[in-house]
Design a protein around this motif. Sequence first.
Motif, short mmCIF file in Angstrom:
data_model
loop_
_atom_site.label_atom_id
_atom_site.label_comp_id
_atom_site.label_asym_id
_atom_site.label_seq_id
_atom_site.Cartn_x
_atom_site.Cartn_y
_atom_site.Cartn_z
N LYS A 1 0.85 -1.19 0.00
CA LYS A 1 0.00 0.00 0.00
C LYS A 1 0.90 1.24 0.00
CE LYS A 1 -3.79 -0.38 2.59
NZ LYS A 1 -4.65 -0.25 3.81
N GLU B 1 -10.21 2.86 -12.86
CA GLU B 1 -9.51 2.64 -11.58
C GLU B 1 -8.06 2.18 -11.75
OE1 GLU B 1 -12.14 0.81 -12.50
OE2 GLU B 1 -11.88 -1.29 -11.97
N GLU B 2 -7.70 1.70 -12.96
CA GLU B 2 -6.30 1.31 -13.17
C GLU B 2 -5.39 2.50 -13.42
OE1 GLU B 2 -5.95 -1.79 -16.08
OE2 GLU B 2 -7.42 -3.05 -15.03
N LYS C 1 -16.30 3.65 -0.39
CA LYS C 1 -16.95 2.34 -0.17
C LYS C 1 -18.45 2.51 0.03
CE LYS C 1 -13.07 -0.36 1.55
NZ LYS C 1 -12.40 -0.86 2.77
N THR D 1 -15.53 -1.04 -4.56
CA THR D 1 -15.22 -2.33 -3.91
C THR D 1 -13.80 -2.33 -3.33
OG1 THR D 1 -14.27 -3.29 -5.92
CG2 THR D 1 -16.66 -3.54 -5.62
N GLU D 2 -13.58 -3.30 -2.43
CA GLU D 2 -12.26 -3.51 -1.83
C GLU D 2 -11.22 -3.76 -2.93
OE1 GLU D 2 -10.12 -3.10 1.12
OE2 GLU D 2 -12.12 -3.59 1.89
N GLU D 3 -11.64 -4.49 -3.95
CA GLU D 3 -10.76 -4.82 -5.07
C GLU D 3 -10.33 -3.55 -5.83
OE1 GLU D 3 -12.65 -7.77 -7.51
OE2 GLU D 3 -10.90 -7.87 -8.84
N GLN D 4 -11.26 -2.65 -6.00
CA GLN D 4 -10.94 -1.38 -6.69
C GLN D 4 -9.99 -0.52 -5.84
OE1 GLN D 4 -15.14 -0.40 -7.37
NE2 GLN D 4 -14.73 -0.28 -9.58
N ASP E 1 -7.84 -1.69 -3.70
CA ASP E 1 -6.55 -2.37 -3.78
C ASP E 1 -5.84 -2.03 -5.10
OD1 ASP E 1 -4.75 -4.46 -2.62
OD2 ASP E 1 -5.18 -5.43 -4.54
N GLN E 2 -6.62 -1.95 -6.15
CA GLN E 2 -6.06 -1.55 -7.45
C GLN E 2 -5.40 -0.17 -7.33
OE1 GLN E 2 -6.34 -3.39 -10.53
NE2 GLN E 2 -4.89 -1.84 -11.26
N LYS F 1 -1.88 -1.89 -6.60
CA LYS F 1 -1.50 -2.37 -7.93
C LYS F 1 -1.02 -1.25 -8.85
CE LYS F 1 -4.14 -6.61 -7.92
NZ LYS F 1 -5.55 -7.02 -7.89
#
Length: 332
Positions: free
Chosen positions: A19, A258-259, A303, A308-311, A313-314, A318
Amino acid sequence: MEKVVNTVRGPIATEELGKTLIHEHFAFGYPGFDGDVTLGGVDWEAALQTGIEVAEKAKAHGVKTIVDATPNDCGRNPELLKEISERTGVNIVCSTGYYYEGEGAPNYFKFRNVVSDAEQEIYEMFIREITEGIGKTGIKAGVIKLASSKNEITDYEKMFFRAAAKVQRETGVPLITHTQEGTMGPEQAEFLVAEGADPSRILIGHMDGNTDVGYHIRVLQTGCSVGFDRMGIQGFVGMPMDSEKLVVLLGLINAGYEEQILLSHDTVNVWLGRPPVWPEQLAKLLENWHITYVFDTIIPQLKEKGVTEEQIDQIMVKNPARMFGVHTKVEV
Ligand SMILES: [Zn+2]
Protein backbone atom coordinates in the motif's frame (compact mmCIF):
# COMPACT_ATOMS: atom_id res chain seq x y z
CA MET A 1 11.96 -11.18 -7.63
CA GLU A 2 13.99 -8.52 -9.40
CA LYS A 3 14.76 -5.59 -7.08
CA VAL A 4 13.94 -2.63 -9.29
CA VAL A 5 12.60 0.06 -6.95
CA ASN A 6 15.14 2.45 -5.42
CA THR A 7 14.17 3.22 -1.84
CA VAL A 8 16.30 5.24 0.55
CA ARG A 9 17.35 1.97 2.24
CA GLY A 10 18.24 0.28 -1.02
CA PRO A 11 16.50 -1.55 -3.86
CA ILE A 12 13.34 -3.60 -3.29
CA ALA A 13 11.10 -5.68 -5.56
CA THR A 14 7.87 -4.18 -6.87
CA GLU A 15 5.96 -6.82 -4.88
CA GLU A 16 7.32 -5.29 -1.67
CA LEU A 17 5.87 -1.82 -2.31
CA GLY A 18 2.45 -2.73 -0.93
CA LYS A 19 0.00 0.00 0.00
CA THR A 20 1.61 3.22 -1.23
CA LEU A 21 1.13 6.95 -0.73
CA ILE A 22 2.53 8.33 -3.96
CA HIS A 23 3.02 12.03 -3.17
CA GLU A 24 3.87 13.37 0.30
CA HIS A 25 6.56 15.60 1.83
CA PHE A 26 8.25 14.79 5.12
CA ALA A 27 9.88 18.23 4.95
CA PHE A 28 9.48 21.01 2.39
CA GLY A 29 10.64 24.61 2.13
CA TYR A 30 10.08 27.25 -0.49
CA PRO A 31 13.46 28.22 -1.93
CA GLY A 32 14.82 31.04 0.22
CA PHE A 33 14.06 29.29 3.51
CA ASP A 34 17.77 28.51 3.86
CA GLY A 35 18.57 32.22 3.95
CA ASP A 36 16.21 32.80 6.91
CA VAL A 37 18.64 31.19 9.35
CA THR A 38 18.28 33.74 12.14
CA LEU A 39 14.53 33.76 12.77
CA GLY A 40 13.63 30.69 10.70
CA GLY A 41 16.16 27.92 10.41
CA VAL A 42 15.60 24.17 10.48
CA ASP A 43 15.61 21.81 13.45
CA TRP A 44 16.44 18.54 11.68
CA GLU A 45 16.18 16.54 14.93
CA ALA A 46 12.61 17.77 15.40
CA ALA A 47 11.95 17.02 11.71
CA LEU A 48 13.14 13.46 12.30
CA GLN A 49 10.81 13.01 15.28
CA THR A 50 7.85 14.38 13.30
CA GLY A 51 8.78 12.18 10.35
CA ILE A 52 8.83 9.07 12.53
CA GLU A 53 5.39 9.92 13.99
CA VAL A 54 3.96 10.51 10.52
CA ALA A 55 5.39 7.28 9.09
CA GLU A 56 4.06 5.33 12.12
CA LYS A 57 0.57 6.78 11.63
CA ALA A 58 0.58 5.74 7.97
CA LYS A 59 1.93 2.31 8.89
CA ALA A 60 -0.98 1.81 11.30
CA HIS A 61 -3.21 1.97 8.19
CA GLY A 62 -1.14 -0.65 6.39
CA VAL A 63 0.99 1.76 4.37
CA LYS A 64 4.25 0.07 3.34
CA THR A 65 5.70 2.78 1.07
CA ILE A 66 5.67 6.57 0.96
CA VAL A 67 7.02 8.52 -2.01
CA ASP A 68 8.53 11.83 -0.93
CA ALA A 69 8.02 14.25 -3.82
CA THR A 70 10.24 17.05 -2.50
CA PRO A 71 12.24 18.69 -5.31
CA ASN A 72 16.00 19.25 -5.01
CA ASP A 73 15.50 23.03 -4.70
CA CYS A 74 12.91 22.78 -1.90
CA GLY A 75 15.06 21.27 0.83
CA ARG A 76 15.13 17.61 -0.24
CA ASN A 77 17.05 15.66 2.41
CA PRO A 78 17.71 11.99 1.52
CA GLU A 79 19.49 11.29 4.82
CA LEU A 80 16.46 12.45 6.83
CA LEU A 81 14.27 10.15 4.75
CA LYS A 82 16.67 7.24 5.25
CA GLU A 83 16.68 7.69 9.00
CA ILE A 84 12.86 7.86 9.14
CA SER A 85 12.69 4.72 7.03
CA GLU A 86 15.21 2.84 9.17
CA ARG A 87 13.47 3.80 12.40
CA THR A 88 9.96 2.85 11.21
CA GLY A 89 10.43 0.14 8.58
CA VAL A 90 8.30 2.13 6.13
CA ASN A 91 9.83 2.20 2.62
CA ILE A 92 10.50 5.74 1.45
CA VAL A 93 11.25 6.68 -2.16
CA CYS A 94 13.20 9.90 -2.68
CA SER A 95 12.78 12.13 -5.75
CA THR A 96 15.12 13.92 -8.10
CA GLY A 97 13.86 17.03 -9.89
CA TYR A 98 13.28 20.75 -9.68
CA TYR A 99 10.13 22.68 -8.80
CA TYR A 100 8.17 24.82 -11.28
CA GLU A 101 9.68 28.07 -12.46
CA GLY A 102 7.48 30.43 -10.43
CA GLU A 103 8.04 28.86 -7.00
CA GLY A 104 11.27 26.97 -7.51
CA ALA A 105 14.84 28.15 -7.86
CA PRO A 106 15.25 28.49 -11.64
CA ASN A 107 18.22 30.81 -11.61
CA TYR A 108 20.85 28.12 -11.27
CA PHE A 109 20.02 26.08 -14.38
CA LYS A 110 19.14 29.25 -16.33
CA PHE A 111 22.69 30.39 -15.62
CA ARG A 112 24.06 26.95 -16.51
CA ASN A 113 22.21 27.23 -19.81
CA VAL A 114 24.09 30.44 -20.63
CA VAL A 115 27.49 28.84 -20.08
CA SER A 116 26.69 25.24 -21.03
CA ASP A 117 23.91 22.89 -22.15
CA ALA A 118 21.66 22.81 -19.08
CA GLU A 119 19.34 20.14 -20.47
CA GLN A 120 22.26 17.76 -20.89
CA GLU A 121 23.44 18.61 -17.38
CA ILE A 122 19.98 17.93 -15.96
CA TYR A 123 19.91 14.60 -17.80
CA GLU A 124 23.29 13.67 -16.28
CA MET A 125 22.14 14.77 -12.81
CA PHE A 126 19.00 12.59 -13.06
CA ILE A 127 20.98 9.57 -14.28
CA ARG A 128 23.63 9.95 -11.58
CA GLU A 129 21.11 10.41 -8.74
CA ILE A 130 19.11 7.37 -9.90
CA THR A 131 21.95 4.97 -10.72
CA GLU A 132 24.74 5.99 -8.30
CA GLY A 133 23.25 8.19 -5.61
CA ILE A 134 22.50 11.71 -4.42
CA GLY A 135 25.61 13.72 -3.60
CA LYS A 136 27.91 11.55 -1.52
CA THR A 137 25.10 9.81 0.40
CA GLY A 138 24.90 6.72 -1.79
CA ILE A 139 21.10 7.07 -1.48
CA LYS A 140 19.47 6.67 -4.89
CA ALA A 141 16.46 8.60 -6.15
CA GLY A 142 13.54 6.35 -7.15
CA VAL A 143 11.31 8.77 -9.06
CA ILE A 144 11.70 11.93 -11.11
CA LYS A 145 9.57 14.87 -9.98
CA LEU A 146 8.50 17.33 -12.68
CA ALA A 147 6.49 20.54 -12.41
CA SER A 148 4.91 23.12 -14.68
CA SER A 149 3.45 26.59 -14.24
CA LYS A 150 -0.16 27.77 -14.33
CA ASN A 151 -1.39 27.65 -17.95
CA GLU A 152 2.11 27.03 -19.31
CA ILE A 153 5.02 24.62 -19.44
CA THR A 154 7.83 27.16 -19.66
CA ASP A 155 11.01 26.68 -21.70
CA TYR A 156 12.89 26.25 -18.41
CA GLU A 157 10.48 23.51 -17.29
CA LYS A 158 10.62 21.78 -20.69
CA MET A 159 14.35 21.12 -20.22
CA PHE A 160 13.45 18.94 -17.22
CA PHE A 161 10.54 17.24 -19.02
CA ARG A 162 12.67 16.26 -22.03
CA ALA A 163 15.59 15.09 -19.88
CA ALA A 164 13.20 13.07 -17.67
CA ALA A 165 11.54 11.35 -20.64
CA LYS A 166 14.98 10.31 -21.90
CA VAL A 167 16.05 9.01 -18.50
CA GLN A 168 12.82 7.10 -18.19
CA ARG A 169 13.34 5.38 -21.54
CA GLU A 170 16.75 4.26 -20.34
CA THR A 171 16.06 3.37 -16.71
CA GLY A 172 12.28 2.93 -16.41
CA VAL A 173 12.12 5.35 -13.49
CA PRO A 174 8.54 6.58 -12.89
CA LEU A 175 7.71 10.25 -13.46
CA ILE A 176 5.42 12.11 -11.06
CA THR A 177 4.35 15.66 -11.76
CA HIS A 178 3.05 18.83 -10.18
CA THR A 179 0.36 20.74 -12.07
CA GLN A 180 -0.42 24.27 -10.95
CA GLU A 181 -4.00 25.23 -10.10
CA GLY A 182 -5.67 22.59 -12.23
CA THR A 183 -3.90 23.45 -15.49
CA MET A 184 -1.62 21.73 -18.05
CA GLY A 185 -2.36 18.14 -17.01
CA PRO A 186 -3.19 16.97 -20.56
CA GLU A 187 -0.34 19.04 -22.02
CA GLN A 188 2.17 17.45 -19.61
CA ALA A 189 0.94 13.96 -20.50
CA GLU A 190 1.01 14.63 -24.24
CA PHE A 191 4.46 16.24 -24.06
CA LEU A 192 6.03 13.36 -22.12
CA VAL A 193 4.45 10.69 -24.32
CA ALA A 194 5.60 12.55 -27.46
CA GLU A 195 9.12 12.51 -25.99
CA GLY A 196 8.92 8.72 -25.81
CA ALA A 197 8.12 8.23 -22.12
CA ASP A 198 5.99 5.22 -21.14
CA PRO A 199 2.54 6.45 -20.05
CA SER A 200 2.03 3.47 -17.74
CA ARG A 201 4.90 4.86 -15.62
CA ILE A 202 3.68 8.48 -15.53
CA LEU A 203 1.50 10.06 -12.86
CA ILE A 204 0.11 13.48 -13.70
CA GLY A 205 -0.19 15.00 -10.26
CA HIS A 206 -2.65 17.32 -8.52
CA MET A 207 -5.36 16.48 -11.07
CA ASP A 208 -7.85 16.93 -8.21
CA GLY A 209 -7.16 20.63 -8.69
CA ASN A 210 -9.60 20.51 -11.61
CA THR A 211 -13.22 19.30 -11.45
CA ASP A 212 -13.80 19.19 -15.22
CA VAL A 213 -14.17 15.52 -16.17
CA GLY A 214 -13.11 16.27 -19.76
CA TYR A 215 -9.76 17.53 -18.45
CA HIS A 216 -9.22 14.19 -16.70
CA ILE A 217 -10.32 12.12 -19.69
CA ARG A 218 -7.76 13.87 -21.92
CA VAL A 219 -4.99 12.71 -19.59
CA LEU A 220 -6.44 9.21 -19.17
CA GLN A 221 -6.65 8.75 -22.94
CA THR A 222 -2.86 9.18 -23.20
CA GLY A 223 -2.48 6.14 -20.91
CA CYS A 224 -1.02 8.23 -18.08
CA SER A 225 -2.49 8.04 -14.59
CA VAL A 226 -4.15 10.87 -12.68
CA GLY A 227 -3.22 11.80 -9.12
CA PHE A 228 -5.97 12.68 -6.68
CA ASP A 229 -2.97 13.42 -4.55
CA ARG A 230 -4.01 16.57 -2.70
CA MET A 231 -6.84 15.10 -0.66
CA GLY A 232 -7.39 17.29 2.40
CA ILE A 233 -6.20 20.49 0.71
CA GLN A 234 -9.15 22.80 0.22
CA GLY A 235 -9.25 26.50 -0.62
CA PHE A 236 -5.44 26.72 -0.76
CA VAL A 237 -3.09 26.59 -3.78
CA GLY A 238 -6.19 26.67 -5.98
CA MET A 239 -7.68 23.41 -4.69
CA PRO A 240 -11.44 22.79 -4.80
CA MET A 241 -13.37 21.31 -1.86
CA ASP A 242 -12.86 17.60 -1.15
CA SER A 243 -16.58 16.98 -1.67
CA GLU A 244 -16.21 18.26 -5.26
CA LYS A 245 -13.06 16.19 -5.88
CA LEU A 246 -14.89 13.12 -4.62
CA VAL A 247 -17.65 13.50 -7.23
CA VAL A 248 -15.06 13.51 -10.05
CA LEU A 249 -13.11 10.64 -8.48
CA LEU A 250 -16.22 8.50 -8.13
CA GLY A 251 -17.26 9.32 -11.69
CA LEU A 252 -13.91 8.16 -13.05
CA ILE A 253 -13.94 4.96 -10.99
CA ASN A 254 -17.47 4.20 -12.15
CA ALA A 255 -16.39 4.83 -15.74
CA GLY A 256 -13.78 2.07 -15.32
CA TYR A 257 -10.60 4.12 -14.93
CA GLU A 258 -9.51 2.64 -11.58
CA GLU A 259 -6.30 1.31 -13.17
CA GLN A 260 -5.17 4.88 -13.80
CA ILE A 261 -5.96 6.60 -10.48
CA LEU A 262 -3.71 7.11 -7.45
CA LEU A 263 -4.56 8.71 -4.08
CA SER A 264 -2.37 10.75 -1.75
CA HIS A 265 -2.37 13.99 0.29
CA ASP A 266 0.68 16.09 -0.68
CA THR A 267 1.14 16.69 3.04
CA VAL A 268 3.92 18.97 4.21
CA ASN A 269 4.76 17.54 7.61
CA VAL A 270 7.59 19.94 8.42
CA TRP A 271 7.94 23.40 6.89
CA LEU A 272 11.58 24.32 6.48
CA GLY A 273 12.11 27.89 7.66
CA ARG A 274 9.40 29.49 9.78
CA PRO A 275 6.31 27.32 10.11
CA PRO A 276 3.20 28.97 8.68
CA VAL A 277 0.47 30.14 11.05
CA TRP A 278 -2.67 29.77 8.97
CA PRO A 279 -5.43 32.38 9.16
CA GLU A 280 -8.33 30.92 11.17
CA GLN A 281 -10.62 30.32 8.19
CA LEU A 282 -7.91 28.55 6.20
CA ALA A 283 -6.87 26.47 9.22
CA LYS A 284 -10.46 25.17 9.36
CA LEU A 285 -10.40 24.27 5.64
CA LEU A 286 -7.07 22.45 6.06
CA GLU A 287 -7.98 20.49 9.20
CA ASN A 288 -8.05 17.18 7.27
CA TRP A 289 -4.73 17.75 5.54
CA HIS A 290 -2.76 14.98 7.22
CA ILE A 291 -1.24 11.59 6.44
CA THR A 292 -4.24 9.37 7.36
CA TYR A 293 -7.15 11.35 5.83
CA VAL A 294 -7.43 9.10 2.77
CA PHE A 295 -7.84 6.08 5.08
CA ASP A 296 -9.99 7.78 7.76
CA THR A 297 -12.42 9.47 5.42
CA ILE A 298 -11.94 9.22 1.64
CA ILE A 299 -11.80 5.42 1.28
CA PRO A 300 -14.78 4.87 3.64
CA GLN A 301 -16.75 7.45 1.63
CA LEU A 302 -15.86 5.68 -1.63
CA LYS A 303 -16.95 2.34 -0.17
CA GLU A 304 -20.24 3.86 0.95
CA LYS A 305 -20.83 4.78 -2.69
CA GLY A 306 -20.20 1.21 -3.84
CA VAL A 307 -16.50 1.19 -4.63
CA THR A 308 -15.22 -2.33 -3.91
CA GLU A 309 -12.26 -3.51 -1.84
CA GLU A 310 -10.76 -4.82 -5.07
CA GLN A 311 -10.94 -1.38 -6.69
CA ILE A 312 -9.34 0.24 -3.62
CA ASP A 313 -6.55 -2.37 -3.78
CA GLN A 314 -6.06 -1.55 -7.45
CA ILE A 315 -5.67 2.16 -6.63
CA MET A 316 -3.52 1.87 -3.48
CA VAL A 317 -1.37 -1.20 -4.32
CA LYS A 318 -1.50 -2.37 -7.93
CA ASN A 319 -1.22 0.99 -9.66
CA PRO A 320 1.92 2.08 -7.77
CA ALA A 321 3.40 -1.39 -8.41
CA ARG A 322 2.77 -1.02 -12.15
CA MET A 323 4.41 2.41 -12.25
CA PHE A 324 7.56 0.96 -10.64
CA GLY A 325 7.43 -2.42 -12.41
CA VAL A 326 10.20 -4.24 -14.26
CA HIS A 327 11.23 -2.21 -17.29
CA THR A 328 12.91 -3.04 -20.58
CA LYS A 329 15.13 -0.36 -22.05
CA VAL A 330 13.57 1.47 -24.98
CA GLU A 331 15.94 2.36 -27.78
CA VAL A 332 15.05 5.60 -29.53
ZN1 LIG B 1 4.04 18.04 -3.51
